[in-house]
Design a protein around this motif. Structure first.
Motif, PDB file in Angstrom:
ATOM      1  N   MET A 128      -6.513   2.750   2.597  1.00 33.21           N
ATOM      2  CA  MET A 128      -6.513   1.424   3.205  1.00 33.21           C
ATOM      3  C   MET A 128      -5.282   1.212   4.073  1.00 33.21           C
ATOM      4  O   MET A 128      -4.176   1.590   3.705  1.00 33.21           O
ATOM      5  N   GLY A 160     -10.757   0.481   2.688  1.00 32.11           N
ATOM      6  CA  GLY A 160     -10.557   0.227   1.263  1.00 32.11           C
ATOM      7  C   GLY A 160     -11.560   0.878   0.349  1.00 32.11           C
ATOM      8  O   GLY A 160     -11.455   0.723  -0.878  1.00 32.11           O
ATOM      9  N   HIS A 207      -3.858  -4.155  -7.384  1.00 24.71           N
ATOM     10  CA  HIS A 207      -4.846  -4.144  -6.312  1.00 24.71           C
ATOM     11  C   HIS A 207      -6.157  -4.740  -6.817  1.00 24.71           C
ATOM     12  O   HIS A 207      -6.600  -4.455  -7.939  1.00 24.71           O
ATOM     13  N   HIS A 224     -10.235  -2.975  -2.903  1.00 21.82           N
ATOM     14  CA  HIS A 224     -10.654  -1.581  -2.887  1.00 21.82           C
ATOM     15  C   HIS A 224     -12.076  -1.537  -3.458  1.00 21.82           C
ATOM     16  O   HIS A 224     -12.351  -2.131  -4.502  1.00 21.82           O
ATOM     17  N   LEU A 255       0.834  -1.202   0.000  1.00 17.65           N
ATOM     18  CA  LEU A 255       0.000   0.000   0.000  1.00 17.65           C
ATOM     19  C   LEU A 255       0.866   1.248   0.000  1.00 17.65           C
ATOM     20  O   LEU A 255       1.593   1.506   0.954  1.00 17.65           O
ATOM     21  N   SER A 295     -15.942  -8.238   1.901  1.00 18.42           N
ATOM     22  CA  SER A 295     -14.599  -7.956   2.410  1.00 18.42           C
ATOM     23  C   SER A 295     -14.283  -8.811   3.630  1.00 18.42           C
ATOM     24  O   SER A 295     -13.177  -9.343   3.762  1.00 18.42           O
TER      25      SER A 295
END
Length: 813
Positions: free
Chosen positions: A246, A334, A364, A314, A197, A302
């Motif tokens: 995130m 996210g 991602h 995301h 990230l 998620s």
């Protein structure tokens, strides 16, 4: 004997740690018992080594314990990859193993301390959780002490040295084996932790400085340097408005929070098909495309992915959710936010497009809803092109050697949703209420109500390159060109394919089945015995056949399913001396209709066949196929059904199923309706499932044929057909608002155009005599009273325009 130096530490570790997630199961690892096993760690770590020794002993795997004895020539049971950044002054264990010339199986092992989800969360677990940073001794000790109860272990498929040797020099073979193992470890780490990230400010700055965004700024500035600076600052604000933030600590916090929420809200979560995702994660960029039925969807997906050892995606969320308190938390989990419309905002559109491209190009995973919004009717809505078009554009911007991109369709099925009341109000014409923290507090007050179970089914993934190879073979010529001329048609086909794969992953639950049975009665009331027989029939029609993946059925008996729906407050059970009754009032029926529409597509062909026997007791097989075939593609489009390879073969199989259930009887070259009253009623109930969809199509075609070709444009016909449907709904008691949903009529028109029944010239709709002939043949399927009402309405329209001298045909012509 095993190395005794670390025996006390090993015992402490064995007593302290707990593996909450491990894959695969020992029996699924596929180890060859005839070959020596050597476990490989990505880096030397005493904690990982001692843990592995404990796990192998507990699970009956070949031991990972290092044994020391004089003259022992056995290969080492465990080794760590050397650091490629450091020059090795002496041969490594892997090199020694290769030089021995003995065939062994290498098993890569990835250990994550604190990554696996658990019930505890707080400051220390968050600080000690695994991420992409290198772990020092002090931090690893902290991870063992704090997160030892939340452990995740991944074992890779065995790698045989003999399959790599091929007469190579030992040094080359060592480099090849090490490279393959490092690729595996990197992919597992990406699958579990996601790509590294980047700092949010750095990402936004890169978006604003990109050539694409700068070109848009230059175009709008028109050479005015002051305006250019203002636009640059505006682009930065747009980036901050959009971008997610995130973080691993936030994901850990949300895991604990959502775990508590699901435990209170649902009786359990049923997950199917997650192996399809695990097979792709780590070396594919994944785009999750679930159906959108509730605000719970993105939180639930998620959570499930995190529980399964996968990095949450995301998530594209509406800007309306970027509210105080909730928005920042979702952003750290996210979510990235987008406006409902980009129209008239070229700079915002360019910033969003560039942000999406950077997420995808870095690997991602993403999640968005192709329907655009939550389904108020319960059925899958027609896909919207926005996010799909931007994803395709990003894919075409990447070099040909980029990592594959795959869409992952996901079906989410609820036994009860939180938004029941608001959906019913909005379908009845009420305004959508704005989301707010106060509204969330209102939802929290309903958490003590029963909501049953929830199902998350992963459908068949769709590789984008393979899809384009099939539908647009020359697509590689457009690499580097984000908007080729064929993009709109490709996006449309892509959306339809994904919608069908989402619906193909649907499964039945007790509430779906009860809704299908109870709402197929004229007055939403039925004898309990008959409802139980109908539920058994619906279940039998979808029972998996040998060699067919099928649709898993809910456990229990039809009576259990009725009792379950009753416990959720969705129906009333009324004992009666002459036989118990099951009924639903207006409020309950409106709620049940939503759950019926979730799975109505599963019974499309069976319902269509049953509907054909509604007014005719007998049909020849060929005549029946000719009667039903023209309308089937339209039905496929509206209900997002995966088309059978052979319609007539699928029809024969359905007829055989209904005959096996005792509802039809084969007679020579045709079929006839069974004569028993109970069987006839069951067949009528089955046909009523698809009746609203068929009647809606008949209304639209009748409205079209009631005027000369070219009379209507697209919007005019859709509007007129909708008004006609609303009028008939009021007159005949069809009070389901989705019967006259404007979007469904738009979809019907698209289907007729695609199948060649309609052509558009100068924005007007034209039809040929073939459509009139098909309508004439199919009119026998429908209720004579319905046909009579349509003819009366058409006659009144003709009379009202009589003075103008225009000619209009009636639906019966």
């Amino acid at each position: 004997m095993a190395d005794s130096r670390w025996r006390p530490l090993r015992r402490l570790l064995h007593a302290w740690v707990r593996v909450r997630h491990r894959e695969p199961a020992p029996e699924a690892l596929g180890l060859d018992p005839e070959l020596p096993t050597v476990y490989v760690l990505p880096r030397p770590a005493l904690s990982d080594r001692l843990l592995l020794e404990c796990l192998t002993e507990r699970d009956g795997l070949p031991s990972a314990a290092v044994r020391r004895s004089k003259g022992d020539e056995a290969p080492p049971p465990l080794l760590a990859l050397p650091d490629p950044r450091r020059r090795q002054r002496k041969p490594t264990l892997l090199r020694h193993l290769i030089e021995r010339g003995e065939d062994v199986q290498l098993v890569p092992v990835s250990v994550f301390w604190g990554r696996a989800p658990g019930k505890r969360f707080g400051l220390w677990p968050l600080l000690a959780a695994d991420d992409w940073r290198l772990t020092g001794r002090l931090r690893r000790l902290l991870a063992v002490l704090v997160n030892g109860r939340d452990l995740e272990v991944h074992l890779g498929a065995p790698l045989r040295l003999s399959e790599l040797a091929d007469g190579r020099d030992p040094a080359l073979l060592e480099r090849k084996a090490a490279r393959l193992l490092r690729v595996h470890f990197r992919r597992v780490r990406e699958r579990v932790l996601g790509p590294d990230l980047s700092h949010r400010r750095t990402l936004i700055a890169g978006v604003v400085a990109s050539p694409e965004v700068q070109a848009t700024i230059d175009k709008q500035a028109g050479g005015d340097e002051a305006r250019r600076e203002r636009l640059r600052r505006r682009a930065g604000r747009y980036g901050r408005e959009i971008a997610a933030s995130m973080s691993y600590p936030a994901l850990r916090f949300l895991d604990g929070l959502l775990g508590r929420l699901w435990h209170r809200l649902y009786d359990g979560i049923d997950l199917r098909g997650i192996e399809r995702v695990k097979a792709l994660a780590g070396h594919h960029t994944l785009v999750y495309v679930p159906c959108h039925r509730s605000h719970i969807d993105y939180l639930l997906l998620s959570y499930v992915l995190y529980e399964q050892g996968l990095m949450p995606p995301h998530i594209a969320a509406g800007r309306n959710l970027d509210m105080p308190v909730i928005g920042p938390l979702l952003r750290r989990g996210g979510a990235f936010f987008l406006r409902r419309s980009f129209r008239g905002q070229p700079l915002y559109a360019r910033v969003f497009d560039e942000y999406l491209h950077r997420l995808l190009s870095r690997g991602h995973s993403l999640e968005y809803f192709i329907e655009g919004g939550r389904s108020r009717s319960g059925r899958l809505l027609a896909p919207r092109p926005g996010m799909l078009a931007m994803t395709l554009g990003s894919f075409l911007r990447r070099p040909a050697a980029g990592r594959p991109l795959s869409f992952v369709p996901v079906y989410i099925g609820y036994e009860r949703i939180l938004e029941e009341a608001s959906y019913r109000r909005e379908l009845a014409g009420g305004a959508k209420r704005k989301e707010s923290p106060l509204a969330l507090l209102g939802v929290l007050g309903r958490l003590r109500e029963p909501y049953g179970r929830v199902t998350v089914n992963v459908g068949e993934p769709l590789d984008l390159a393979t899809f384009l190879d099939t539908h647009q073979p020359d697509w590689r010529a457009a690499i580097g060109e984000p908007r080729p001329t064929w993009r709109a048609s490709a996006v449309s086909r892509l959306g339809e394919t994904l919608a069908r794969r989402i619906n193909a992953a649907a499964t039945l639950n007790p509430v779906n089945l009860v809704a299908l049975g109870l709402l197929a009665t004229p007055h939403r009331a039925i004898e309990a015995e008959l409802l139980e027989r109908q539920l058994a029939l619906l279940a039998e029609l979808k029972r998996p056949r040998p060699g067919d993946e099928g649709h898993p059925l809910p456990p229990g008996s039809p009576r259990d399913w009725i009792d379950h729906a009753r416990a959720l407050g969705l129906l009333d059970y009324r004992p009666h001396p002459l036989g118990d009754l099951v009924a639903a009032d207006d409020h309950q029926a409106g709620r049940l209709a939503w759950y019926r529409n979730n799975v109505l597509h599963l019974y499309a062909l069976a319902g269509l066949v049953a509907f054909a026997f509604r007014h005719q007791a007998r049909h020849g097989r060929d005549a029946l196929a000719a009667l039903l075939a023209p309308g089937w593609p339209v039905l496929e489009h509206e209900l997002s059904i995966e088309a059978p390879a052979d319609f007539e073969a699928a029809l024969d199989a359905t007829l055989a199923q209904l005959a096996e259930a005792g509802l039809l009887i084969e007679e020579g070259q045709g079929w006839r309706r069974a004569e028993g009253l109970a069987e006839a009623e069951q067949l009528r109930m089955l046909g009523r499932l698809i009746r609203p969809t068929l009647e809606r199509g008949y209304l639209l075609v009748a409205a079209l044929l009631g005027e000369a070709p070219g009379h209507f444009d697209h919007d005019g016909l859709a509007s007129h057909a909708r008004q006609l449907a609303e009028r008939l709904a009021r007159l005949t008691g069809r009070d389901a608002p989705e019967f006259f949903d404007a979007r469904l009529f738009d979809g019907l028109l698209e289907s007729l155009e695609r199948e060649g029944w309609l052509t558009v010239r100068d924005d007007r709709l034209h039809y040929e005599e073939t459509l009139r002939e098909a309508a004439r043949r199919s009119r026998t399927l429908f209720d004579p009273a319905l046909r009579h009402r349509l003819e009366r309405i058409a006659a009144r329209r003709i009379a009202a325009r009589g003075a103008s001298g225009e000619h209009a045909a009636t639906p019966g012509d």
